[in-house]
Design an enzyme around this catalytic site. Sequence first.
Site, mmCIF file in Angstrom:
data_model
loop_
_atom_site.group_PDB
_atom_site.id
_atom_site.type_symbol
_atom_site.label_atom_id
_atom_site.label_comp_id
_atom_site.label_asym_id
_atom_site.label_seq_id
_atom_site.Cartn_x
_atom_site.Cartn_y
_atom_site.Cartn_z
ATOM 1 N N SER A 420 0.790 -1.225 0.000
ATOM 2 C CA SER A 420 0.000 0.000 0.000
ATOM 3 C C SER A 420 0.823 1.276 0.000
ATOM 4 C CB SER A 420 -0.932 0.019 1.215
ATOM 5 O OG SER A 420 -0.183 -0.039 2.415
ATOM 6 N N HIS A 448 -5.432 -4.528 -1.131
ATOM 7 C CA HIS A 448 -5.371 -3.615 -2.275
ATOM 8 C C HIS A 448 -5.302 -4.345 -3.625
ATOM 9 C CE1 HIS A 448 -4.785 0.133 0.055
ATOM 10 N NE2 HIS A 448 -4.199 -0.665 0.916
ATOM 11 N N LYS A 480 -12.404 -1.508 0.338
ATOM 12 C CA LYS A 480 -11.769 -0.873 -0.821
ATOM 13 C C LYS A 480 -12.588 -1.169 -2.076
ATOM 14 C CE LYS A 480 -7.474 -0.932 1.727
ATOM 15 N NZ LYS A 480 -8.086 -1.425 2.982
#
Length: 649
Positions: A420, A448, A480
Amino acid sequence: YPQDIEETARRSHPLLEAGCGAAFTVGDNGSQRLVLIHEVRRNGSTDFTPALQAVCTAVLDEHDLSLDVLVLVRNGTIHRTSSGKIQRHACRTAYLAGDLKILAEYPDPAAAATAGCCAFANSEAAYDSSSIAHHDVHSLPPDAFFAVCQHARELAKTALPYLTPNMPLSALGLDSLQRLGLMAELEKAFSGHLPDAVFSQAKTLGDVAQGVQKYLIDNRKAGAPVGPIVPEYYTFDMFPEYLQLKRHESMLRAVTGEIPYFRVDQGGDGNAAHIDGRRLVNFCVYDYIGMAHDPEVIAAAKAAIDRYGTSAGASRLVSGEKQVHRDLEQELAGFLGVPAAIAFVSGHATNVTTIGHLLGPDDLILHDTLAHNSIIQGAELSGATHRAFAHNDWMALDAMLCESRHRYRRVLIAIEGVYSMDGDLPELPRFIALKKKHKTLMLVDEAHSLGTLGESGRGIGEHWAVARSDVDLWMGTLSKSLASCGGYIAGSAELVEYLKYTAPGFVYSVGMSPPSAAAALAALKVLQREPQRVVRLHELTGLFLDLAKTHGLNTGSAAGSPVIPVIVGNSVKSLQLSNALFDRGINVLPILSPAVPDHSSRLRFFITTNHSAGQIRDAVSAVADELAKLQHQENMSRRSTANSAEHAL
């Protein structure tokens, strides 16, 4: 690469500047030994100890590699082609055949034969001690120092009488793997745990001995505090950690006049933030595939409130189980191609409770040095020994496992799908091969990478086309790409069943709120129906990276994920750049020390399908423009300072 080692050696000492070198490995009883042959200039010198020390230290510092053999030869004697290219194979052959005309060598064969020590271990004058914390041997605890010397001697093959408290670890040639072995042996000898700070920050044998005394010896004797109890032990505003935070806030205000964090967004559409009455293009949110404002996702959350209310009402184990929870977990398992999945109320807590629960004091956790805080916290909670390996370096991990796997019961390898801070990704097949070779467990954190990697957004597993069963724990977050809140573990049915009945963060926590579960479920269904969102995200990410390179911006190791850093180089300039972009209607926050080293302070851009190509072009252009202004101001300031100094003289 060998040329990197050769260049480091050439720059390490004036005697080597005009020469050439050849780095190569040779086999030795099943292992590999690193050898460097290097030319030295002719200046009449007969004492090559400082040059030997400089080369070994430089290679260790820059590449974390310990030279097994260093040979210095006369200038012009390295084998080259007619065009001047180094012939490493010919140099290796000459070394093995004993055909080199050696001026100096480390280790010194004569010294080793008579004293059993390395060539410069007893030459303390050869050390650059300007940055070394000096220790009086009489002030160090004898048991701790003796133990450190014993284990250091075994690793460095250095005679005990020549070891002093002020001897740098670099002088012993201990690379990070060997330091790991030293710390592991000390922990085993004293039945305790050394913090990572001792492992990473120790420079001398005395530093290590002090750490052993403090954390392995004194901790066993620790009792009630001696003397008066001072306010920093019980008053929050006197905590040293809090005072450090206030000093950091003062620095932020001194640079920009305000703190750039916790700005309030009054709400808006997907690609915009509304702050202080202004509309800004927002690069601070990780709604990667545009689900947070999708009508279908919003409608699903509202319908769940109508059906279940706003809370699960209890732990799922006893009374909080809702149909929407099971539907979400089944959809996640099917999407990822594994037998089962379990959803937690927090992504961070998913790692903490799962790692902390599955591993224990007899186990080892090896994680990437850039692993997320949740992985580190889970490792700490478990009580297992945990160590970091160099970022994305599967070879370093292999070396660690070869050295330490047999000492532990369970071993967990923990890596991430997309990191990240840097936006890069690991070679997953390499790590899977090590998992199989050393019989370990593996966790892949896809916070992610779910929704962002692979043709259909199924993450790094799809990106590398690996068998899902090759990874034990597929971890991910729902906050996310899936536009909700929470986390999950996906894997075997046995794993999920065990976690559902025993994981503290699941058993003793309320179940995920029904609207959150419904939103994630709806987003997952939309993603499967509309894989073009992932294609569009890849296009926008590629556009940002291409434009950044065209403008000469440093995006580090970003490798096609929607996390893209622009590395600025220091915290002050990063703050100034973020502030300047904010004034231009672009919301992107700085990542500063200590979150990253100061020299790699950066702005971090999250690319989403909410952005347009035009917004990305404008943002990259603005970054380049404002960076150029800051550089110009810096150059002008330097000239002014230089002129003032010249005038004063």
